[in-house]
Design a protein around this motif. Structure first.
Motif, PDB file in Angstrom:
ATOM      1  N   VAL A   1      -0.189  -2.951  -7.413  1.00  0.00           N
ATOM      2  CA  VAL A   1      -0.616  -2.291  -6.183  1.00  0.00           C
ATOM      3  C   VAL A   1      -1.804  -3.090  -5.654  1.00  0.00           C
ATOM      4  O   VAL A   1      -2.820  -3.225  -6.340  1.00  0.00           O
ATOM      5  N   VAL A   2      -1.653  -3.650  -4.455  1.00  0.00           N
ATOM      6  CA  VAL A   2      -2.620  -4.626  -3.948  1.00  0.00           C
ATOM      7  C   VAL A   2      -3.142  -4.211  -2.574  1.00  0.00           C
ATOM      8  O   VAL A   2      -2.669  -3.248  -1.972  1.00  0.00           O
ATOM      9  N   ASP A   3      -4.088  -4.985  -2.071  1.00  0.00           N
ATOM     10  CA  ASP A   3      -4.837  -4.604  -0.875  1.00  0.00           C
ATOM     11  C   ASP A   3      -4.186  -4.973   0.446  1.00  0.00           C
ATOM     12  O   ASP A   3      -4.881  -5.346   1.385  1.00  0.00           O
ATOM     13  N   GLY A   4      -2.894  -4.858   0.568  1.00  0.00           N
ATOM     14  CA  GLY A   4      -2.269  -5.068   1.868  1.00  0.00           C
ATOM     15  C   GLY A   4      -0.940  -5.783   1.792  1.00  0.00           C
ATOM     16  O   GLY A   4      -0.593  -6.417   0.780  1.00  0.00           O
ATOM     17  N   ASN A   5      -0.182  -5.653   2.880  1.00  0.00           N
ATOM     18  CA  ASN A   5       1.144  -6.261   2.955  1.00  0.00           C
ATOM     19  C   ASN A   5       1.110  -7.786   2.888  1.00  0.00           C
ATOM     20  O   ASN A   5       2.009  -8.401   2.322  1.00  0.00           O
ATOM     21  N   SER A   6       0.080  -8.389   3.466  1.00  0.00           N
ATOM     22  CA  SER A   6       0.003  -9.855   3.416  1.00  0.00           C
ATOM     23  C   SER A   6      -0.246 -10.344   1.989  1.00  0.00           C
ATOM     24  O   SER A   6       0.211 -11.419   1.606  1.00  0.00           O
ATOM     25  N   VAL A   7      -0.954  -9.537   1.187  1.00  0.00           N
ATOM     26  CA  VAL A   7      -1.176  -9.899  -0.216  1.00  0.00           C
ATOM     27  C   VAL A   7       0.153  -9.818  -0.971  1.00  0.00           C
ATOM     28  O   VAL A   7       0.466 -10.697  -1.781  1.00  0.00           O
ATOM     29  N   VAL A   8       0.944  -8.774  -0.701  1.00  0.00           N
ATOM     30  CA  VAL A   8       2.276  -8.675  -1.300  1.00  0.00           C
ATOM     31  C   VAL A   8       3.093  -9.915  -0.947  1.00  0.00           C
ATOM     32  O   VAL A   8       3.697 -10.549  -1.818  1.00  0.00           O
ATOM     33  N   ARG A   9       3.102 -10.262   0.329  1.00  0.00           N
ATOM     34  CA  ARG A   9       3.826 -11.449   0.788  1.00  0.00           C
ATOM     35  C   ARG A   9       3.402 -12.690   0.022  1.00  0.00           C
ATOM     36  O   ARG A   9       4.241 -13.448  -0.471  1.00  0.00           O
ATOM     37  N   ASP A  10       2.101 -12.899  -0.096  1.00  0.00           N
ATOM     38  CA  ASP A  10       1.597 -14.105  -0.760  1.00  0.00           C
ATOM     39  C   ASP A  10       1.969 -14.134  -2.237  1.00  0.00           C
ATOM     40  O   ASP A  10       2.305 -15.195  -2.777  1.00  0.00           O
ATOM     41  N   LEU A  11       1.924 -12.975  -2.891  1.00  0.00           N
ATOM     42  CA  LEU A  11       2.295 -12.923  -4.309  1.00  0.00           C
ATOM     43  C   LEU A  11       3.760 -13.294  -4.515  1.00  0.00           C
ATOM     44  O   LEU A  11       4.106 -14.015  -5.443  1.00  0.00           O
ATOM     45  N   VAL A  12       4.620 -12.797  -3.627  1.00  0.00           N
ATOM     46  CA  VAL A  12       6.048 -13.134  -3.724  1.00  0.00           C
ATOM     47  C   VAL A  12       6.253 -14.608  -3.381  1.00  0.00           C
ATOM     48  O   VAL A  12       6.948 -15.334  -4.104  1.00  0.00           O
ATOM     49  N   ALA A  13       5.651 -15.060  -2.299  1.00  0.00           N
ATOM     50  CA  ALA A  13       5.832 -16.448  -1.860  1.00  0.00           C
ATOM     51  C   ALA A  13       5.338 -17.442  -2.909  1.00  0.00           C
ATOM     52  O   ALA A  13       5.922 -18.518  -3.078  1.00  0.00           O
ATOM     53  N   ASP A  14       4.279 -17.065  -3.631  1.00  0.00           N
ATOM     54  CA  ASP A  14       3.722 -17.940  -4.668  1.00  0.00           C
ATOM     55  C   ASP A  14       4.436 -17.804  -6.011  1.00  0.00           C
ATOM     56  O   ASP A  14       4.072 -18.479  -6.977  1.00  0.00           O
ATOM     57  N   GLY A  15       5.401 -16.883  -6.091  1.00  0.00           N
ATOM     58  CA  GLY A  15       6.139 -16.695  -7.336  1.00  0.00           C
ATOM     59  C   GLY A  15       5.390 -15.900  -8.387  1.00  0.00           C
ATOM     60  O   GLY A  15       5.778 -15.880  -9.551  1.00  0.00           O
TER      61      GLY A  15
END
Length: 199
Positions: free
Chosen positions: A59-73
């Motif tokens: 559980v993270v601090d925003g949708n863009s953080v979710v995006r970055d975590l997925v994009a970075d693997g």
């Protein structure tokens, strides 16, 4: 083999600890939580979010953080908005966009409309109405879709967003007025479940 429903985020077969969501206490994730309470009812939604909080999902601090975590693997999947997901695609990330709950009989994907309004008592009501009419015209709606301003238009237009074809997306059938009426109580429940006091 990835989740096809937001409800799959608690399925041990999809390893919830490899998924991510934004805190469901603000923004569109809170709206999504409110929509699930309206669509599923208090008991089912309450059990789902309790299970989600206990599942190990990040559980993270925003949708863009979710995006970055997925994009970075760093995580295998996540729940985010189309604008964030499309930003990952335009940046060349090796991701796949999935609209959840599209199977027959499923919940459908929450579609949150952009809004425009006229301020009551404003100094230029006629110009304001003209602007609203302009923005809502089919041609401008199509231009906004093609520009990526929004991705799932609320009416049929002859335009496809640059990121992904959304013409067949089935929306969740919930009253946005009902969702709005539930938001504050749902935010309180989400805070209780997901926000841990710092020691």
């Amino acid at each position: 083999d990835y989740p096809r429903s937001v409800l799959d985020f608690v399925d041990p077969g999809y390893h919830p600890e490899t998924g991510a969501i934004a805190y469901p206490v603000f923004g569109t994730t809170a709206t999504h939580a409110g929509a699930l309470y309206v669509a599923l009812g208090d008991q089912v939604a309450g059990e789902y979010f309790a299970d989600l909080a206990a599942s190990g999902v990040r559980v993270v601090d925003g949708n863009s953080v979710v995006r970055d975590l997925v994009a970075d693997g760093q995580v295998a999947y996540g729940l985010t908005d189309t604008d964030d997901a499309c930003a990952a695609v335009s940046d060349g990330a090796k991701v796949e966009l999935v609209f959840p709950d599209q199977e027959p009989g499923g919940l459908g994907t929450l579609v949150i409309p952009n809004t425009v309004g006229v301020v009551a008592g404003g100094p230029n009501p006629e110009l304001a109405r003209q602007l609203v009419d302009f923005l809502l015209s089919p041609d401008v709606t199509a231009d906004l879709v093609e520009a990526g301003w929004f991705h799932v238009p609320s009416r049929k237009v002859d335009a496809i967003p640059p990121c992904i074809d959304t013409s067949q997306v089935r929306a969740m059938e919930v009253s946005l007025e009902d969702v709005g009426a539930r938001i504050e109580s749902v935010k309180g429940e989400m805070t209780r479940l997901f926000v841990r006091e710092r020691q």
